[in-house]
Motif scaffolding. Structure first.
Motif, PDB file in Angstrom:
ATOM      1  N   SER A  14      -9.649  -0.014  -7.910  1.00 27.77           N
ATOM      2  CA  SER A  14      -8.306  -0.569  -7.805  1.00 27.77           C
ATOM      3  C   SER A  14      -8.313  -2.096  -7.831  1.00 27.77           C
ATOM      4  CB  SER A  14      -7.656  -0.090  -6.513  1.00 27.77           C
ATOM      5  OG  SER A  14      -8.373  -0.601  -5.417  1.00 27.77           O
ATOM      6  N   PRO A  53      -2.196  -0.790  -9.322  1.00 26.53           N
ATOM      7  CA  PRO A  53      -1.214   0.112  -9.917  1.00 26.53           C
ATOM      8  C   PRO A  53      -0.199  -0.666 -10.747  1.00 26.53           C
ATOM      9  CG  PRO A  53      -1.474   0.551  -7.585  1.00 26.53           C
ATOM     10  CD  PRO A  53      -2.287  -0.650  -7.882  1.00 26.53           C
ATOM     11  N   ARG A 103       2.749  -2.486 -12.331  1.00 26.77           N
ATOM     12  CA  ARG A 103       3.743  -3.305 -11.640  1.00 26.77           C
ATOM     13  C   ARG A 103       5.116  -2.627 -11.663  1.00 26.77           C
ATOM     14  NH1 ARG A 103       2.999  -9.574 -11.946  1.00 26.77           N
ATOM     15  NH2 ARG A 103       4.434 -10.214 -10.309  1.00 26.77           N
ATOM     16  N   HIS A 159      10.517  -5.735 -10.297  1.00 25.91           N
ATOM     17  CA  HIS A 159      10.673  -6.517  -9.083  1.00 25.91           C
ATOM     18  C   HIS A 159      12.113  -6.590  -8.604  1.00 25.91           C
ATOM     19  CE1 HIS A 159       6.703  -7.878  -7.915  1.00 25.91           C
ATOM     20  NE2 HIS A 159       6.391  -7.809  -9.198  1.00 25.91           N
ATOM     21  N   PRO A 207       9.760  -1.186  -0.103  1.00 27.96           N
ATOM     22  CA  PRO A 207      10.005  -0.114   0.875  1.00 27.96           C
ATOM     23  C   PRO A 207      10.306  -0.612   2.287  1.00 27.96           C
ATOM     24  CG  PRO A 207       7.665  -0.297   0.379  1.00 27.96           C
ATOM     25  CD  PRO A 207       8.372  -1.233  -0.560  1.00 27.96           C
ATOM     26  N   MET A 208      10.124  -1.914   2.530  1.00 22.19           N
ATOM     27  CA  MET A 208      10.411  -2.434   3.865  1.00 22.19           C
ATOM     28  C   MET A 208      11.815  -3.031   3.951  1.00 22.19           C
ATOM     29  SD  MET A 208       7.866  -1.703   5.766  1.00 22.19           S
ATOM     30  CE  MET A 208       7.877  -2.780   7.217  1.00 22.19           C
ATOM     31  N   ILE A 213       5.782   4.140   6.281  1.00 23.96           N
ATOM     32  CA  ILE A 213       5.115   4.330   4.990  1.00 23.96           C
ATOM     33  C   ILE A 213       3.598   4.249   5.094  1.00 23.96           C
ATOM     34  CG2 ILE A 213       7.096   3.549   3.643  1.00 23.96           C
ATOM     35  CD1 ILE A 213       5.867   0.780   3.468  1.00 23.96           C
ATOM     36  N   HIS A 264       1.653   1.990   6.519  1.00 20.15           N
ATOM     37  CA  HIS A 264       1.039   0.669   6.365  1.00 20.15           C
ATOM     38  C   HIS A 264       0.784  -0.065   7.666  1.00 20.15           C
ATOM     39  CE1 HIS A 264       2.444  -0.014   1.916  1.00 20.15           C
ATOM     40  NE2 HIS A 264       1.739   1.098   2.079  1.00 20.15           N
ATOM     41  N   LEU A 294       9.801 -10.303   5.801  1.00 19.86           N
ATOM     42  CA  LEU A 294      10.002  -9.178   4.888  1.00 19.86           C
ATOM     43  C   LEU A 294      11.342  -9.280   4.180  1.00 19.86           C
ATOM     44  CD1 LEU A 294       8.658  -6.297   7.154  1.00 19.86           C
ATOM     45  CD2 LEU A 294       7.516  -7.304   5.175  1.00 19.86           C
ATOM     46  N   ASP A 326      -6.537  -2.794  -0.500  1.00 14.46           N
ATOM     47  CA  ASP A 326      -5.699  -2.344  -1.617  1.00 14.46           C
ATOM     48  C   ASP A 326      -5.368  -0.865  -1.473  1.00 14.46           C
ATOM     49  OD1 ASP A 326      -5.659  -4.771  -2.813  1.00 14.46           O
ATOM     50  OD2 ASP A 326      -7.203  -4.324  -4.307  1.00 14.46           O
ATOM     51  N   ARG A 327      -6.360  -0.078  -1.079  1.00 15.34           N
ATOM     52  CA  ARG A 327      -6.103   1.361  -0.953  1.00 15.34           C
ATOM     53  C   ARG A 327      -5.095   1.634   0.154  1.00 15.34           C
ATOM     54  NH1 ARG A 327     -11.396   1.756  -2.584  1.00 15.34           N
ATOM     55  NH2 ARG A 327     -12.336   1.811  -0.525  1.00 15.34           N
ATOM     56  N   VAL A 328      -5.158   0.837   1.227  1.00 14.30           N
ATOM     57  CA  VAL A 328      -4.213   1.040   2.332  1.00 14.30           C
ATOM     58  C   VAL A 328      -2.796   0.646   1.909  1.00 14.30           C
ATOM     59  CG1 VAL A 328      -3.567   0.272   4.646  1.00 14.30           C
ATOM     60  CG2 VAL A 328      -5.981   0.708   4.102  1.00 14.30           C
ATOM     61  N   LEU A 329      -2.683  -0.542   1.313  1.00 14.48           N
ATOM     62  CA  LEU A 329      -1.344  -1.109   1.098  1.00 14.48           C
ATOM     63  C   LEU A 329      -0.740  -0.758  -0.263  1.00 14.48           C
ATOM     64  CD1 LEU A 329      -1.997  -4.613   2.688  1.00 14.48           C
ATOM     65  CD2 LEU A 329      -0.838  -2.662   3.730  1.00 14.48           C
ATOM     66  N   LEU A 330      -1.612  -0.420  -1.225  1.00 17.04           N
ATOM     67  CA  LEU A 330      -1.102  -0.116  -2.566  1.00 17.04           C
ATOM     68  C   LEU A 330      -1.353   1.327  -2.975  1.00 17.04           C
ATOM     69  CD1 LEU A 330      -2.325  -3.316  -4.466  1.00 17.04           C
ATOM     70  CD2 LEU A 330      -0.126  -2.914  -3.383  1.00 17.04           C
ATOM     71  N   HIS A 335       4.221   4.371  -1.295  1.00 14.34           N
ATOM     72  CA  HIS A 335       5.124   3.226  -1.118  1.00 14.34           C
ATOM     73  C   HIS A 335       4.329   1.928  -1.176  1.00 14.34           C
ATOM     74  CE1 HIS A 335       8.446   5.834   0.128  1.00 14.34           C
ATOM     75  NE2 HIS A 335       7.560   6.490   0.857  1.00 14.34           N
ATOM     76  N   PRO A 336       3.853   1.522  -2.349  1.00 13.49           N
ATOM     77  CA  PRO A 336       3.037   0.310  -2.412  1.00 13.49           C
ATOM     78  C   PRO A 336       3.806  -0.922  -1.949  1.00 13.49           C
ATOM     79  CG  PRO A 336       3.566   1.131  -4.616  1.00 13.49           C
ATOM     80  CD  PRO A 336       3.993   2.178  -3.660  1.00 13.49           C
ATOM     81  N   ASP A 337       3.075  -1.827  -1.319  1.00 14.59           N
ATOM     82  CA  ASP A 337       3.653  -3.050  -0.789  1.00 14.59           C
ATOM     83  C   ASP A 337       3.811  -4.052  -1.940  1.00 14.59           C
ATOM     84  OD1 ASP A 337       3.974  -5.611   0.218  1.00 14.59           O
ATOM     85  OD2 ASP A 337       2.781  -5.212   2.013  1.00 14.59           O
ATOM     86  N   PRO A 338       5.060  -4.370  -2.326  1.00 19.28           N
ATOM     87  CA  PRO A 338       5.239  -5.215  -3.520  1.00 19.28           C
ATOM     88  C   PRO A 338       4.671  -6.625  -3.348  1.00 19.28           C
ATOM     89  CG  PRO A 338       7.361  -4.748  -2.458  1.00 19.28           C
ATOM     90  CD  PRO A 338       6.333  -3.954  -1.723  1.00 19.28           C
ATOM     91  N   ARG A 369       0.993  -6.491  -3.794  1.00 18.39           N
ATOM     92  CA  ARG A 369       0.639  -6.254  -5.186  1.00 18.39           C
ATOM     93  C   ARG A 369       0.808  -7.521  -6.016  1.00 18.39           C
ATOM     94  NH1 ARG A 369       2.898  -1.151  -7.313  1.00 18.39           N
ATOM     95  NH2 ARG A 369       4.869  -2.204  -6.991  1.00 18.39           N
ATOM     96  N   ALA A 370       1.900  -8.219  -5.771  1.00 21.10           N
ATOM     97  CA  ALA A 370       2.122  -9.467  -6.502  1.00 21.10           C
ATOM     98  C   ALA A 370       1.003 -10.453  -6.184  1.00 21.10           C
ATOM     99  CB  ALA A 370       3.485 -10.040  -6.129  1.00 21.10           C
ATOM    100  N   ARG A 372      -2.038  -9.770  -5.348  1.00 19.70           N
ATOM    101  CA  ARG A 372      -3.320  -9.321  -5.877  1.00 19.70           C
ATOM    102  C   ARG A 372      -3.372  -9.405  -7.396  1.00 19.70           C
ATOM    103  NH1 ARG A 372      -7.435  -8.928  -5.148  1.00 19.70           N
ATOM    104  NH2 ARG A 372      -8.216  -6.823  -5.104  1.00 19.70           N
TER     105      ARG A 372
END
Lengths: 156, 287, 381
Positions: free
Chosen positions: B3, B8, B10, B13, B18-19, B253, B255, C93, C134-138, C142-145, C148-149, C151
């Protein structure tokens, strides 16, 4: 009409007893009707009988001055009301009240205590069955004491 | 490591993450008990509720007082309105319970898995609820009633602290008419209460349950543990009993880490589990 | 792969790397000295690096000391990890408006698009840690945008360890010391016979393109040999070891082990280990309103499983004791993480050992539990 020994044979407390034992116990019983609100027994009275509920709802209560009757538990059809008749000093520790009209079998405790004194096998059977009732209600009471809905509560 | 250089794809935007909560307006409000209210909400954007499965929850908040996980307690067949039954126990839930019709709250979700109501079709089902634990079970009850012919016996055992703390009192009778055997009990009662007094597990012995039943239960953790023990006496083992769990869910979720129970993140992997799966971890102390 | 197509870059030309990164618009983050420790922060030139310093590390012990040479990367990892750029210690957030009735409106997600960053000096264990985060948050539904941005745009210059720190145990965790992938460029620093140079290897097309702009020469057998020797030296020096054979089952069997009580007597539940850990991801949120309650923002901050509030449910915290909180942390790292995210949560970087005020050593704790089982088995024979 069904004989009492046949009626009680299907009740959990008496299930599995021999025909002879059921006859002995049934021989000490009689049918009784109690109206809504009437007392089955009162705290402090001699425990010279006990009941099996055939129909209706019975509450066990403690009377506290100024607070009225505190309802501890309710019992329904198929359940036995009263165990103080089996243990010295043979006095009721609680009030028992019919919450609705009840069909009961009332057992003569003095009669049954006499039979148990002669027949220790019957005594053992009754003791272990009533002890099981005591244990399950004690466990329920402990759970009740935790007041689980009061504080530690799911938000979900 | 795969990864690392190939995250994953994109997402757009312009889709909120999700938050980020969605504004929902309170349509109506009803007081259930001294400290519990039921709110009906609809989305400000499209005037609808949420599509959800029975047992799912949302993260909800009012007036900047913090967010809390609350199970959805509405009818899954009527997703045009989002229904939550909320008990006022802390700052966040207090703010939600104070919200008046017209007020806008923030909602995220729905999150989590669901009660296996479809899996249990063809079975007898006992639902054991303690206190406000009836709220997360209500969607499952309504879903089973909607498909009443697909189930065998349906039994509800409901225990509350007192008669005045019972939820959905008007509905209990309707559920009875619609095919549920409803048994209710309270832990303590005054003379005005003519129903059962005693803990909810005492109802199990009275409901003539057999090993053909599967169970759904929600309530305080102690109540669910004792319910599992009592059901086992009637041949309903842990694999046939589903529970809804609670820990300190904060993100919904998977996290934030708060709702861990051993190998599970309850918000992500739950909140519904079969008892067999959880029993070991709940029996360990302080996990 | 790192061994293929390698080139050498002389120390004197090292700043060409900064220039190439800047030309591409990257802000460069790398090691520098602050408050007596090596931290990750913005750097602009090789002179910002901890030149000629190394770090002495042991349980509860960290000191910067001079080296005999002028190495740029002659140390191991400090209290910072790259986690702070994937998952900031504090971030907003979203923001919204509140009216006098408490109605929420005008919700805006924050923060804006992040700056493109280059990470210079990431070690093998750290690359693994980034992958775990990455595996935890993405990795979920529900990936953390924001993560991701952050990374997506990152350019990673890895540095291969040529020595191991006193608390390192990456070799036994299978996460190092030599990075095999997960970087754009990997560097191995060599100082020998009066020559100071870097053996470079690309790990991506972007890395290959960037390397092509630097004044490098093809690496010969001697230079590649020196790099390999440096990697081997680090592996051989490894200060500590953690036997991960069936570690999940081992810990699952031992939730009631008396060792948890012993470690709890020393543990201050300060949470340092969770703050320095490159994979600890727990956060909490707080709604912050202005004094007039006209606006609200939801702020996310790192949290720690060592606080009592962390496990709060109605009625109290689930993990009241130090015993249960240390057990939660360690079993999460080494055991439950595997069920939750498909890998260990520990990369063997040793930070939790170094920065524990009382020097609690996760490798020692795991060893003690394993040894007690072996003693029981030996006794049974």
């Amino acid at each position: 009409m069904q004989a009492l020994d046949e009626l009680i044979a299907h009740v959990p407390t008496f299930a599995g007893l021999s025909e002879e034992q059921l006859k002995l116990i049934g021989g000490c019983g009689r049918n009784r009707h109690i109206g809504a609100g009437e007392m089955l027994f009162a705290e402090g009275d001699p425990a010279d009988h006990f009941f099996l509920i055939r129909r209706g709802l019975v509450a066990l209560e403690v009377h506290a001055p100024g607070r009225g009757p505190l309802r501890i538990e309710t019992l329904e059809h198929g359940e036995v009301v009263g165990w103080s008749w089996l243990f010295a000093p043979y006095r009721w520790q609680l009030d028992a009240r019919a919450l609705e009209a009840c069909e009961l079998i009332e057992f003569d405790a003095a009669c049954l205590r006499g039979k148990v004194a002669e027949d220790h096998e019957l005594g053992y059977q009754l003791m272990s069955r009533f002890a099981a009732n005591v244990i399950s209600r004690l466990q329920a009471t402990r759970f009740q004491l935790l007041d689980v809905y009061g504080k530690s509560e799911v938000t979900a | 490591m795969a990864s690392l250089k190939s995250p994953p794809e994109r997402e757009r935007h312009d889709e909120p993450g999700p938050m980020v909560p969605e504004p929902f307006v309170v349509r109506s409000k009803r007081q259930d008990t001294s400290d519990t209210w039921t709110l009906e909400l609809t989305s400000v954007a499209d005037d609808a509720g949420l599509h959800f499965a029975p047992g799912q929850f949302t993260m909800i908040e009012a007036g900047g007082s913090g967010e809390v996980p609350i199970s959805i307690s509405g009818d899954p067949g009527e997703p045009d309105v989002l229904v939550h039954t909320v008990r006022s126990v802390g700052l966040a839930t207090q703010a939600i319970c104070k919200a008046q019709p017209g007020q806008v709250l923030g909602v995220r979700g729905p999150f989590g898995n669901s009660w296996p109501v479809e899996l249990l079709e063809g079975r007898d089902v006992v639902v054991a609820a303690g206190g406000i634990g009836l709220a997360p079970l209500r969607p499952a009850i309504l879903a089973m009633i909607a498909n009443r012919e697909r189930y065998g016996r349906l039994v509800l055992l409901y225990g509350a602290r007192t008669a005045s703390q019972m939820l959905y009192v008007d509905e209990l009778e309707r559920w009875r008419e619609e095919g549920f055997e409803v048994h209710a009990t309270v832990d303590s009662a005054g003379p005005e209460w003519l129903g059962h007094v005693g803990v909810v597990t005492r109802l199990i012995g009275r409901a003539r349950l057999t090993a053909s039943f599967a169970g759904l239960t929600c309530g305080p953790e102690i109540m669910m543990r004792l319910t599992a023990l009592a059901l086992a006496d009637f041949g309903i083992d842990g694999e046939q009993l589903y529970v809804s769990t609670e820990r300190n869910m904060q993100c919904g979720i998977g996290h934030c880490g708060h709702c861990q129970l051993g190998p599970w993140l309850l918000c992500r992997d739950g909140p519904v589990f079969d008892w067999q799966t959880l029993a070991h971890w709940l029996q360990l102390r302080d996990v | 792969m790192a061994e293929l197509a390698s080139c050498t870059l002389e120390r004197e030309a090292f700043d060409s790397l900064f220039e190439a990164l800047e030309r591409r618009g990257y802000g460069v983050i790398g090691p520098r000295v602050r408050d007596g420790a090596i931290v990750y922060d913005r750097i602009a030139a090789s002179s910002d690096l901890p030149v000629g310093l190394t770090d002495e590390q042991d349980g509860g012990h960290y000191r910067l000391v001079p080296r005999e040479d002028a190495a740029l990367f002659g140390y191991n990892v400090g209290p910072h990890s790259w986690k702070r750029f994937q998952l900031p210690a504090q971030r907003t957030l979203w923001r919204g408006k509140l009216d006098e009735d408490g109605n929420l409106s005008d919700i805006v997600e924050g923060p804006a698009e992040p700056e493109r960053l280059a990470f210079l000096g990431a070690r093998s264990c750290e690359l693994h840690a980034m992958g775990i985060l990455d595996r935890v948050l993405l990795g979920g539904s529900h990936p953390d945008p924001a993560e991701r941005a952050a990374r997506e745009g990152v350019f990673i210059v890895a540095v291969q360890c040529s020595q191991a720190g006193g608390t390192c145990f990456c070799a036994s965790m299978g996460t190092g010391p030599t990075a095999q992938s997960g970087f754009d460029i990997a560097l191995t620093e060599v100082i020998e016979d009066g020559r100071h140079y870097f053996v470079t290897a690309p790990g991506s097309d972007a890395g290959r393109e960037l390397l092509a702009e630097l004044p490098t020469s093809a690496a010969g057998a001697a230079e590649e040999g020196a790099a390999s020797a440096a990697h081997a030296r680090a592996a051989a020096q490894m200060g500590r070891e953690l036997d991960i054979t069936d570690i999940r089952e081992l810990l699952y069997r031992n939730y009631d082990h008396p060792r948890w009580n012993e470690v709890a007597e020393r543990c201050l539940t300060c949470g340092n280990c969770t703050m320095v850990c490159p994979t600890c991801f727990c956060t909490s949120v707080e709604d912050v309103t202005d004094l007039e309650r006209t606006s609200v923002e939801r702020v996310q901050r790192w949290d720690s499983c060592f606080t009592i509030d962390y496990s709060h449910i109605h009625g109290g915290a689930v993990r009241q004791s130090a015993h249960s909180r240390y057990r939660q942390w360690m079993t999460h790292k080494l055991a439950t993480w595997i069920d939750q995210f498909g890998s260990s949560g520990c990369v063997g970087c040793g930070r939790c050992i170094t920065w524990c005020p009382v020097g609690i050593d996760i490798t020692e704790e795991a060893r003690a539990i394993r040894a007690s089982e072996e003693a029981v088995h030996a006794g049974a024979r």
